[in-house]
Design a protein around this motif. Structure first.
Motif, PDB file in Angstrom:
ATOM      1  N   UNK A   1       0.850  -1.194   0.000  1.00 21.92           N
ATOM      2  CA  UNK A   1       0.000   0.000   0.000  1.00 21.92           C
ATOM      3  C   UNK A   1       0.883   1.240   0.000  1.00 21.92           C
ATOM      4  N   UNK A   2       0.695   2.127  -0.970  1.00 17.56           N
ATOM      5  CA  UNK A   2       1.489   3.343  -1.067  1.00 17.56           C
ATOM      6  C   UNK A   2       0.900   4.427  -0.185  1.00 17.56           C
ATOM      7  N   UNK A   3       1.770   5.159   0.493  1.00 19.14           N
ATOM      8  CA  UNK A   3       1.319   6.286   1.312  1.00 19.14           C
ATOM      9  C   UNK A   3       0.899   7.435   0.405  1.00 19.14           C
ATOM     10  N   UNK A   4      -0.290   7.967   0.615  1.00 17.49           N
ATOM     11  CA  UNK A   4      -0.790   9.073  -0.194  1.00 17.49           C
ATOM     12  C   UNK A   4      -0.544  10.394   0.509  1.00 17.49           C
ATOM     13  N   UNK A   5      -0.393  11.446  -0.282  1.00 18.15           N
ATOM     14  CA  UNK A   5      -0.206  12.779   0.267  1.00 18.15           C
ATOM     15  C   UNK A   5      -1.344  13.669  -0.213  1.00 18.15           C
ATOM     16  N   UNK A   6      -1.844  14.510   0.694  1.00 17.59           N
ATOM     17  CA  UNK A   6      -3.018  15.312   0.415  1.00 17.59           C
ATOM     18  C   UNK A   6      -2.745  16.777   0.735  1.00 17.59           C
ATOM     19  N   UNK A   7      -3.648  17.643   0.306  1.00 16.69           N
ATOM     20  CA  UNK A   7      -3.688  19.002   0.815  1.00 16.69           C
ATOM     21  C   UNK A   7      -4.423  18.933   2.147  1.00 16.69           C
ATOM     22  N   UNK A   8      -3.710  18.988   3.238  1.00 16.62           N
ATOM     23  CA  UNK A   8      -4.288  18.686   4.537  1.00 16.62           C
ATOM     24  C   UNK A   8      -5.216  19.785   5.032  1.00 16.62           C
ATOM     25  N   UNK A   9      -6.257  19.366   5.735  1.00 14.46           N
ATOM     26  CA  UNK A   9      -7.268  20.269   6.276  1.00 14.46           C
ATOM     27  C   UNK A   9      -7.666  19.735   7.642  1.00 14.46           C
ATOM     28  N   UNK A  10      -7.718  20.591   8.653  1.00 19.04           N
ATOM     29  CA  UNK A  10      -8.024  20.138  10.006  1.00 19.04           C
ATOM     30  C   UNK A  10      -9.450  19.625  10.160  1.00 19.04           C
ATOM     31  N   UNK A  11     -10.359  20.035   9.280  1.00 20.92           N
ATOM     32  CA  UNK A  11     -11.728  19.560   9.384  1.00 20.92           C
ATOM     33  C   UNK A  11     -11.813  18.149   8.822  1.00 20.92           C
ATOM     34  N   UNK A  12     -12.558  17.258   9.489  1.00 20.21           N
ATOM     35  CA  UNK A  12     -12.728  15.897   8.958  1.00 20.21           C
ATOM     36  C   UNK A  12     -13.361  15.932   7.579  1.00 20.21           C
ATOM     37  N   UNK A  13     -12.850  15.091   6.665  1.00 22.14           N
ATOM     38  CA  UNK A  13     -13.413  15.040   5.333  1.00 22.14           C
ATOM     39  C   UNK A  13     -14.737  14.300   5.326  1.00 22.14           C
ATOM     40  N   UNK A  14     -15.796  14.977   4.902  1.00 18.69           N
ATOM     41  CA  UNK A  14     -17.129  14.373   4.889  1.00 18.69           C
ATOM     42  C   UNK A  14     -17.723  14.315   3.490  1.00 18.69           C
ATOM     43  N   UNK A  15     -16.883  14.465   2.474  1.00 23.36           N
ATOM     44  CA  UNK A  15     -17.366  14.353   1.108  1.00 23.36           C
ATOM     45  C   UNK A  15     -17.511  12.879   0.745  1.00 23.36           C
ATOM     46  N   UNK A  16     -18.163  12.626  -0.377  1.00 22.98           N
ATOM     47  CA  UNK A  16     -18.389  11.245  -0.790  1.00 22.98           C
ATOM     48  C   UNK A  16     -17.065  10.523  -1.058  1.00 22.98           C
ATOM     49  N   UNK A  17     -16.067  11.246  -1.570  1.00 19.94           N
ATOM     50  CA  UNK A  17     -14.779  10.628  -1.862  1.00 19.94           C
ATOM     51  C   UNK A  17     -14.003  10.271  -0.603  1.00 19.94           C
TER      52      UNK A  17
END
Length: 210
Positions: A1-17
């Protein structure tokens, strides 16, 4: 499993993705995203922290629904679908009963979620129990390994924590209790530990928490 990198945001992600689908929640997920639901009364039951609110928010957005949060009179003036999260918490039985009737009369859809087995609750209003028995019952089950791993990744993402050593995930998976709540608690403790140590997380550090 490859580690993914994101544009981090302190709010929990609640989108469908941000919602990971596995065998534990696939049936509930598929039903919630189905726009051709014949039974317009839905009851979603699952363990604490299992993603019911997340799934409910997705449904609310997709169905132009209003959330019930001490706004009973206002909702009755709307003709919108209704989302009631954790409906047994501080329940006002009469209001819930009237909201269900409101949806039936106006051909609206209502989604309720609960952490508890609903019919083990000691309801005072028997007519409400009768209404609830007509709901389409969905369940989110205990998490499988894929869901645990992806939940850990998502929660670390929400906390802005990057783990470069993928072996840490497998180390955690072999030792953690298979529950959503324990996984959330572990990530909270990892977050505290990372803030205290101010250095990259390693297996020896994680070992102190397990």
């Amino acid at each position: 499993m490859e580690q993914s990198y994101f544009n981090y945001n302190l709010k929990p992600g609640l989108a469908i993705d941000d919602f990971f689908v596995s065998t534990s929640n696939k049936k509930a997920y598929s039903f919630i995203l189905n726009n051709k639901i014949d039974n317009k009364k839905i009851l979603l039951i699952g363990p604490n922290k299992s993603g019911k609110t997340h799934l409910g928010k997705i449904w609310q957005k997709n169905n132009n629904a209003v959330s019930y949060e001490n706004n009973f009179e206002i909702i009755l003036n709307y003709k919108k679908n209704i989302f009631i999260d954790d409906f047994l918490k501080n329940i006002n039985e009469e209001q819930i009963f009237h909201l269900i009737n409101h949806c039936s009369i106006n051909k609206l859809t209502i989604l309720l979620t609960s952490n508890k087995e609903v019919f083990e609750h000691n309801f005072l209003l028997k007519d409400l129990v009768s209404r609830l028995k007509t709901f389409n019952l969905l369940r989110i089950n205990l998490p499988d390994d894929d869901l645990i791993i992806n939940l850990i990744i998502k929660l670390l993402h929400d906390k802005q924590i990057i783990i470069k050593n993928k072996e840490i995930f497998h180390y955690i998976l072999k030792r953690i209790e298979r529950s959503y709540e324990d996984t959330f608690l572990l990530i909270e403790n990892i977050d505290k530990l990372s803030l205290e140590k101010k250095r990259e997380l390693t297996i020896p550090l994680i070992k102190k928490l397990l």
